[in-house]
Design an enzyme around this catalytic site. Structure first.
Site, PDB file in Angstrom:
ATOM      1  CB  VAL A 176      -0.991   0.002   1.196  1.00  0.00           C
ATOM      2  CG1 VAL A 176      -1.864   1.256   1.154  1.00  0.00           C
ATOM      3  CG2 VAL A 176      -1.869  -1.238   1.173  1.00  0.00           C
ATOM      4  NE  ARG A 225      10.727  -3.611   3.246  1.00  0.00           N
ATOM      5  CZ  ARG A 225       9.558  -3.874   2.672  1.00  0.00           C
ATOM      6  NH1 ARG A 225       9.378  -5.010   2.053  1.00  0.00           N
ATOM      7  NH2 ARG A 225       8.573  -2.991   2.729  1.00  0.00           N
ATOM      8  CB  ILE A 282     -15.573   0.829  -1.953  1.00  0.00           C
ATOM      9  CG1 ILE A 282     -15.301  -0.392  -2.832  1.00  0.00           C
ATOM     10  CG2 ILE A 282     -17.026   1.253  -2.032  1.00  0.00           C
ATOM     11  CD1 ILE A 282     -16.055  -1.646  -2.400  1.00  0.00           C
ATOM     12  CE  LYS A 327     -11.293  -5.211   5.176  1.00  0.00           C
ATOM     13  NZ  LYS A 327     -11.141  -6.197   4.095  1.00  0.00           N
ATOM     14  N   GLY A 376      -6.002  -4.496  -2.828  1.00  0.00           N
ATOM     15  CA  GLY A 376      -5.067  -4.265  -3.929  1.00  0.00           C
ATOM     16  C   GLY A 376      -4.327  -2.961  -3.741  1.00  0.00           C
TER      17      GLY A 376
HETATM   18  N1  HSE Z   1      -7.393  -9.682   2.983  1.00  0.00           N
HETATM   19  C1  HSE Z   1      -8.283  -8.640   2.650  1.00  0.00           C
HETATM   20  C2  HSE Z   1      -9.319  -9.167   1.646  1.00  0.00           C
HETATM   21  C3  HSE Z   1      -7.517  -7.483   2.070  1.00  0.00           C
HETATM   22  O1  HSE Z   1      -9.197 -10.301   1.183  1.00  0.00           O
HETATM   23  O2  HSE Z   1     -10.296  -8.493   1.361  1.00  0.00           O
HETATM   24  C4  HSE Z   1      -8.123  -6.142   2.261  1.00  0.00           C
HETATM   25  O3  HSE Z   1      -8.345  -5.800   3.597  1.00  0.00           O
END
Ligand code: HSE
Length: 403
Positions: free
Chosen positions: A12, A44, A131, A200, A297
Site C-alpha cells: 500500500v 529496508r 470504495i 471492517k 489491492g
Molecule cells: N485480505 C483482505 C481481503 C484485504 O481479502 O479483502 C483487504 O483488507
C-alpha cells in the site's frame, strides 16, 4: 507547499507514493497547493527505486520535522503503528491509514487525540479498499437513519465462494487457487475465519450508529465449513452463499455479525462475485443503496489513502466531522435477532424436522443426495432455532438466510 510522509513502503505504501507521483499535477490542482512526499519510512533499502531520494529508516526524522503536516500510516498491525500514529497526532500531524486492525481497536482514542491537537485521523482505506464508503457514511448519508449495513467486505473469501459456486470445487481447493493467484495469504486464517470482515464491520457500524462497536463483541463465523453440497442447494434455491458482514437494527435493538449467509437472487449483493467488495445500506429516507468496487489491492487502497491525505492537507487545522463517538454502542446478543434458516437433515428425520421447525417450513431436495433433505424454516430467533435444532439432533448443517 504541503510536505507529507509515508510510514511503510510495502504494497500500500508504494502505491500511495505512486498515486502522488503519477497524478502530481491534478492532485496539486485539486488540493489548491503542491503536495510533495518528503519522507518514506521503511527498514529496508530499495536500490534503484525513486523512493531512495526520500527514504529514511528513522521515524524521528518524520515526527520531529515541523514541515511534515500529513502522514500516511500504511504499515498495518498494531506495533509500531499505534505508537507512531499517536506520536504523529500529538506532534500536530494528521494521519491517514488503511490499517483496519488499528482503526477497529483504537479508532476512537486516536480520533480524540487528533481532535485535541486540531488535526485529523482519517481511515477511508480501512474498509472496502478503494470504495468510498467511510466518507459517504460520515458525510453523504448524514441525513439518514441507517437501519442496515450488509457488506461483502473480504475479497479473499468472496473469491473462494465464487470459485466453489462456479467450478464446484471444495473449500480446500478453492483456497489453494486463491493462494496461487496471490489473493489469499499463506496463513489465511484472518480472512477465512471472518476476522478481517469483523474489524471492517465494527468500523462501519460505529460510524452508522454513532457509538463505538467493539469487534470482539461481534458474532463471527468463517467459511471453512461451507461444503460443495451447501453450494448445490444454494444454486437450486437461486441463492448464493456469501460471507456477509452485517449490522442491523431490529425492534430498536442493534445487532452485528459476520457469517456465511444465503443471499437471494433478487438482492443487489447476489451479483457481487470474485474478489470484489460491496456494501449495501438501508436508510429511512434514502432507501437502499449499494457501493461496489475493488476492496483490496495496491492502487485501489492507495487511492483512498491519498484522497484522505489531500483532504487532510486542505482541512489544515480544521477538525473534520465524524459520526463515530467514543461511547460504547449497546449491541444486543445475536440470540434475539430473527431470520429464516436453511437446515439439512438426514432423510429419516424429515417428518420430525417438519414437525419441529413448523409446518410452514419449505422443503428442498437434491436428486443426487436422496439420503438427506433440507428445509427453509419460517422466521424465528436464533435462540428458537438453536433450541429446535438441539431438540431434533443430528442436523447436517445450517446456514442463515439474508432477509
Ligand atoms: N485480505 C483482505 C481481503 C484485504 O481479502 O479483502 C483487504 O483488507
Amino acid at each position: 507547499m504541503a510536505k507529507i510522509a509515508i510510514l511503510g513502503y510495502g504494497t500500500v505504501g508504494s502505491g500511495v507514493a505512486e498515486v502522488f507521483w503519477t497524478n502530481e499535477k491534478l492532485i496539486d490542482e485539486r488540493a489548491g497547493e503542491e503536495i510533495r512526499i518528503k519522507y518514506v519510512l521503511d527498514l529496508r533499502d530499495f536500490p534503484g527505486d525513486r523512493v531512495e531520494a526520500v527514504l529514511t529508516h528513522d521515524f524521528s526524522d518524520i515526527v520531529n520535522d515541523p514541515e511534515v503536516t500529513v502522514v500516511a500510516e500504511v504499515m498495518g498491525g498494531m506495533k509500531p503503528a499505534y505508537d507512531f500514529t499517536k506520536q504523529c497526532l500529538m506532534a500536530g500531524k494528521s494521519v491517514c491509514t488503511s490499517n483496519k486492525e488499528l482503526v477497529a481497536a483504537k479508532g476512537p482514542e486516536l480520533m480524540r487525540i487528533a481532535r485535541e491537537h486540531h488535526v485529523n485521523y482519517l481511515y477511508e482505506a480501512s474498509c472496502g479498499g478503494g470504495i468510498p464508503i467511510i466518507r459517504a457514511m460520515n458525510e453523504s448519508l448524514n441525513a439518514d437513519d441507517l437501519s442496515e449495513i450488509s457488506g461483502i467486505l473480504n475479497g479473499t473469501t468472496n473469491y473462494i465462494l465464487t470459485e466453489m459456486t462456479e467450478n464446484g470445487t471444495d473449500f480446500g481447493d478453492a483456497l489453494k487457487r486463491a493462494q496461487e493467484l496471490g489473493y489469499a495469504e499463506r496463513n489465511p486464517e484472518a480472512d477465512v475465519e471472518g476476522y478481517d470482515a469483523q474489524r471492517k464491520i465494527a468500523i462501519l457500524s460505529s460510524i452508522a450508529y454513532g457509538k463505538t462497536v467493539y469487534y470482539e463483541d461481534i458474532h463471527t463465523e468463517g467459511i471453512s465449513g461451507v461444503t460443495p453440497t451447501d453450494i448445490e442447494y444454494a444454486k437450486k434455491l437461486k441463492m448464493k452463499i456469501r460471507l456477509l458482514a452485517s449490522s442491523f437494527r431490529e425492534k430498536g435493538k442493534y445487532y452485528a455479525m459476520v457469517a456465511p449467509v444465503l443471499v437471494e437472487h433478487t438482492h443487489p449483493l447476489y451479483s457481487v462475485d470474485g474478489v470484489f467488495n460491496a456494501i449495501f445500506v438501508k436508510g429511512n429516507m434514502l432507501g437502499d443503496a449499494m457501493f461496489y468496487g475493488s476492496g483490496a489491492g495496491k492502487l485501489p487502497t492507495a487511492s483512498a489513502v491519498a484522497a484522505d491525505m489531500i483532504q487532510a492537507v486542505k482541512a489544515g487545522d480544521t477538525v473534520l466531522y465524524s459520526n463515530w463517538k467514543e461511547e460504547e454502542a449497546d449491541l444486543s446478543p445475536l440470540d434475539s435477532s430473527s431470520r429464516r434458516f436453511f437446515v439439512r437433515v438426514p432423510v429419516e428425520k424429515k417428518e420430525e424436522a417438519i414437525r419441529v421447525f413448523g409446518m410452514d417450513a419449505e422443503q428442498v431436495n437434491l436428486e443426487e443426495r436422496p439420503e438427506e433433505t433440507a428445509l427453509i424454516t419460517g422466521i424465528m430467533t436464533e435462540q428458537e432455532f438453536e433450541q429446535k435444532a438441539a431438540k431434533l439432533g443430528g442436523i447436517l448443517g445450517r446456514i442463515r438466510i439474508n432477509m
